[in-house]
Design a protein around this motif. Structure first.
Motif, mmCIF file in Angstrom:
data_model
loop_
_atom_site.group_PDB
_atom_site.id
_atom_site.type_symbol
_atom_site.label_atom_id
_atom_site.label_comp_id
_atom_site.label_asym_id
_atom_site.label_seq_id
_atom_site.Cartn_x
_atom_site.Cartn_y
_atom_site.Cartn_z
ATOM 1 N N ALA A 1 -84.340 25.438 -31.818
ATOM 2 C CA ALA A 1 -84.751 24.984 -30.489
ATOM 3 C C ALA A 1 -86.006 24.117 -30.538
ATOM 4 O O ALA A 1 -86.163 23.191 -29.719
ATOM 5 C CB ALA A 1 -84.964 26.180 -29.569
ATOM 6 N N GLU A 2 -86.890 24.382 -31.474
ATOM 7 C CA GLU A 2 -88.140 23.631 -31.559
ATOM 8 C C GLU A 2 -87.889 22.132 -31.747
ATOM 9 O O GLU A 2 -88.635 21.300 -31.241
ATOM 10 C CB GLU A 2 -88.976 24.170 -32.717
ATOM 11 N N VAL A 3 -86.812 21.786 -32.450
ATOM 12 C CA VAL A 3 -86.492 20.385 -32.704
ATOM 13 C C VAL A 3 -86.165 19.661 -31.404
ATOM 14 O O VAL A 3 -86.422 18.461 -31.262
ATOM 15 C CB VAL A 3 -85.299 20.279 -33.685
ATOM 16 N N PHE A 4 -85.620 20.382 -30.428
ATOM 17 C CA PHE A 4 -85.218 19.812 -29.148
ATOM 18 C C PHE A 4 -86.184 20.197 -28.028
ATOM 19 O O PHE A 4 -85.801 20.270 -26.866
ATOM 20 C CB PHE A 4 -83.799 20.258 -28.797
ATOM 21 N N GLY A 5 -87.427 20.421 -28.368
ATOM 22 C CA GLY A 5 -88.404 20.761 -27.341
ATOM 23 C C GLY A 5 -88.107 22.068 -26.646
ATOM 24 O O GLY A 5 -88.364 22.219 -25.447
ATOM 25 N N ASN B 1 -86.175 17.080 -18.389
ATOM 26 C CA ASN B 1 -87.553 16.595 -18.247
ATOM 27 C C ASN B 1 -88.296 16.771 -19.565
ATOM 28 O O ASN B 1 -88.213 17.835 -20.197
ATOM 29 C CB ASN B 1 -88.278 17.363 -17.142
ATOM 30 N N THR B 2 -89.031 15.740 -19.968
ATOM 31 C CA THR B 2 -89.759 15.806 -21.233
ATOM 32 C C THR B 2 -91.131 15.153 -21.114
ATOM 33 O O THR B 2 -91.313 14.208 -20.336
ATOM 34 C CB THR B 2 -88.965 15.109 -22.363
ATOM 35 N N GLY B 3 -92.066 15.662 -21.883
ATOM 36 C CA GLY B 3 -93.357 15.012 -22.036
ATOM 37 C C GLY B 3 -93.451 14.268 -23.349
ATOM 38 O O GLY B 3 -94.482 13.672 -23.670
ATOM 39 N N ASN B 4 -92.362 14.295 -24.121
ATOM 40 C CA ASN B 4 -92.349 13.700 -25.456
ATOM 41 C C ASN B 4 -91.065 12.889 -25.652
ATOM 42 O O ASN B 4 -90.128 13.332 -26.313
ATOM 43 C CB ASN B 4 -92.455 14.800 -26.516
ATOM 44 N N PRO B 5 -91.003 11.682 -25.076
ATOM 45 C CA PRO B 5 -89.777 10.884 -25.189
ATOM 46 C C PRO B 5 -89.442 10.477 -26.617
ATOM 47 O O PRO B 5 -88.265 10.305 -26.953
ATOM 48 C CB PRO B 5 -90.064 9.665 -24.308
ATOM 49 N N ASP B 6 -90.440 10.319 -27.469
ATOM 50 C CA ASP B 6 -90.163 9.960 -28.862
ATOM 51 C C ASP B 6 -89.406 11.072 -29.577
ATOM 52 O O ASP B 6 -88.507 10.808 -30.385
ATOM 53 C CB ASP B 6 -91.466 9.658 -29.602
ATOM 54 N N ARG B 7 -89.771 12.316 -29.287
ATOM 55 C CA ARG B 7 -89.033 13.448 -29.860
ATOM 56 C C ARG B 7 -87.592 13.445 -29.375
ATOM 57 O O ARG B 7 -86.660 13.670 -30.159
ATOM 58 C CB ARG B 7 -89.707 14.765 -29.496
ATOM 59 N N ALA B 8 -87.393 13.173 -28.097
ATOM 60 C CA ALA B 8 -86.038 13.136 -27.549
ATOM 61 C C ALA B 8 -85.214 12.028 -28.189
ATOM 62 O O ALA B 8 -84.031 12.218 -28.510
ATOM 63 C CB ALA B 8 -86.095 12.944 -26.038
ATOM 64 N N MET B 9 -85.828 10.859 -28.392
ATOM 65 C CA MET B 9 -85.132 9.743 -29.035
ATOM 66 C C MET B 9 -84.674 10.141 -30.435
ATOM 67 O O MET B 9 -83.540 9.866 -30.839
ATOM 68 C CB MET B 9 -86.063 8.527 -29.111
ATOM 69 N N VAL C 1 -82.714 11.806 -19.786
ATOM 70 C CA VAL C 1 -84.004 12.367 -20.180
ATOM 71 C C VAL C 1 -85.100 11.606 -19.442
ATOM 72 O O VAL C 1 -85.182 10.381 -19.534
ATOM 73 C CB VAL C 1 -84.213 12.271 -21.706
ATOM 74 N N ILE C 2 -85.941 12.338 -18.705
ATOM 75 C CA ILE C 2 -86.946 11.723 -17.842
ATOM 76 C C ILE C 2 -88.348 12.099 -18.314
ATOM 77 O O ILE C 2 -88.655 13.279 -18.484
ATOM 78 C CB ILE C 2 -86.753 12.150 -16.377
ATOM 79 N N ASN C 3 -89.157 11.075 -18.504
ATOM 80 C CA ASN C 3 -90.574 11.265 -18.847
ATOM 81 C C ASN C 3 -91.407 10.776 -17.663
ATOM 82 O O ASN C 3 -91.484 9.576 -17.392
ATOM 83 C CB ASN C 3 -90.914 10.467 -20.107
ATOM 84 N N ARG C 4 -92.012 11.714 -16.918
ATOM 85 C CA ARG C 4 -92.800 11.358 -15.736
ATOM 86 C C ARG C 4 -94.090 10.650 -16.156
ATOM 87 O O ARG C 4 -94.758 11.076 -17.107
ATOM 88 C CB ARG C 4 -93.142 12.613 -14.932
ATOM 89 N N LEU C 5 -94.449 9.610 -15.437
ATOM 90 C CA LEU C 5 -95.629 8.820 -15.778
ATOM 91 C C LEU C 5 -96.926 9.419 -15.238
ATOM 92 O O LEU C 5 -98.006 8.899 -15.521
ATOM 93 C CB LEU C 5 -95.461 7.390 -15.253
ATOM 94 N N ASP C 6 -96.828 10.511 -14.480
ATOM 95 C CA ASP C 6 -98.030 11.122 -13.910
ATOM 96 C C ASP C 6 -98.688 12.128 -14.864
ATOM 97 O O ASP C 6 -99.636 12.830 -14.478
ATOM 98 C CB ASP C 6 -97.707 11.813 -12.584
ATOM 99 N N THR D 1 -97.197 17.282 -20.954
ATOM 100 C CA THR D 1 -97.822 16.716 -22.145
ATOM 101 C C THR D 1 -96.812 16.719 -23.293
ATOM 102 O O THR D 1 -95.746 17.341 -23.197
ATOM 103 C CB THR D 1 -99.056 17.526 -22.562
ATOM 104 N N GLN D 2 -97.164 16.062 -24.390
ATOM 105 C CA GLN D 2 -96.280 16.009 -25.554
ATOM 106 C C GLN D 2 -96.033 17.395 -26.146
ATOM 107 O O GLN D 2 -95.010 17.610 -26.799
ATOM 108 C CB GLN D 2 -96.874 15.091 -26.617
ATOM 109 N N ASP D 3 -96.948 18.305 -25.931
ATOM 110 C CA ASP D 3 -96.804 19.644 -26.505
ATOM 111 C C ASP D 3 -96.052 20.615 -25.598
ATOM 112 O O ASP D 3 -95.722 21.724 -26.028
ATOM 113 C CB ASP D 3 -98.190 20.220 -26.823
#
Length: 281
Positions: A128-132, A165-173, A209-214, A218-220
């Motif tokens: 699960a850690e790999v997928f946030g 919802n994600t704070g880490n779009p690079d991980r999702a990519m 996958v949505i990364n909110r700009l507000d 966070t990435q963590d």
């Protein structure tokens, strides 16, 4: 290829009978499959759509999985918790997941019967850690997958997309795209909507996958399976049916996607934000 399509999603529910009745009302269709596991302490119900299946998983009696579901739910009615992707070769998929750092667990083979239909499948879980912290499984149907049965024009036919919802779009990519083999169909930032959107396609389903700009995440922070959009042939007919059954829904309105109309569900959603859509816009 590891993930060839989205086999099913899992919604954990506290009250099985109530949840099944609620979702039969919302979807406008009867359950297609149900089985109990005394060993796990669970009962499972599935609704087959044209492009995937929705699974409701509830505690039943005493068992380690049922007890864990109670712990995860707390006082919530339901929780969208897992993505289960389909493969045609479980052994090859397991090997590729290991090579790509998805840390797969062991392959388990399972079987169950319901109303005279025997089914068999094999599956494993990725780390699960790999997928946030989103729970991701890979599954191969081995015998008698559920058939899709057409319903009336006011019933749900398919899952259009599921939102993460994600704070880490690079991980999702990296995880959904490069490692899991989902096709990246869109990577776009919309300042007016306050988000960066990543659309991954698998089979006839989209992971949005949505990364909110507000910076609300966070990435963590762990990612969160958030909501779903279902497609219906005739949204006006669905509005009438659901309203007559006591389901709270919004008025039909123009959708963001050209040629679509949408309607928000405000009750009978098992705590999962739900949108209904048709293509008559």
């Amino acid at each position: 290829m590891i993930a060839e399509s989205l086999d099913h999603l899992v919604i954990l529910v506290a009250d099985h009978a109530k949840a099944v009745a609620t979702y039969e009302t919302l979807l406008g269709r009867r359950r297609d499959w149900q089985h109990m596991s005394a060993e796990d302490g669970t009962v499972t119900t599935q609704f087959a759509l044209s492009n995937t299946t929705i699974e409701l998983l509830a505690p039943h009696g005493s068992g380690p999985v049922g007890d864990r579901i109670r712990e995860l739910l707390g006082d919530r009615e339901g929780l969208l918790t897992s993505l289960v992707f389909r493969t045609s070769d479980i052994g090859d998929a397991h090997y590729l997941c290991h090579r790509r750092g998805l840390k797969p667990g062991s392959i388990s083979h399972q079987a169950a019967n319901y109303s005279g239909l025997s089914r068999r499948w094999a599956r494993f879980r990725c780390e699960a850690e790999v997928f946030g912290e989103v729970k991701v499984f890979i599954l191969q149907q081995e015998e008698n997958e559920l058939p899709y049965l057409r319903a009336s024009n006011d019933a749900v036919t398919r899952l259009d997309h599921v939102v993460i919802n994600t704070g880490n779009p690079d991980r999702a990519m990296a995880s959904y795209g490069a490692r899991l083999d989902l096709r990246l169909a869109l990577d776009r930032t919309n300042e007016d909507w306050g988000a960066r959107f990543l659309f991954f396609r698998t089979g006839d389903t989209t992971l949005e996958v949505i990364n909110r700009l507000d910076n609300s995440m966070t990435q963590d922070d762990p990612d969160a399976l958030w909501g779903m959009t279902y497609e219906i042939e005739d949204l006006d007919a669905a509005h009438e049916r659901l309203s007559d059954r006591g389901v709270k829904v919004s008025e039909v309105r123009k959708g963001r996607k050209p040629g679509t109309r949408v309607m928000s569900v405000k009750s009978h959603d098992l705590g999962v934000p739900t949108l209904l859509l048709d293509t008559k816009g």
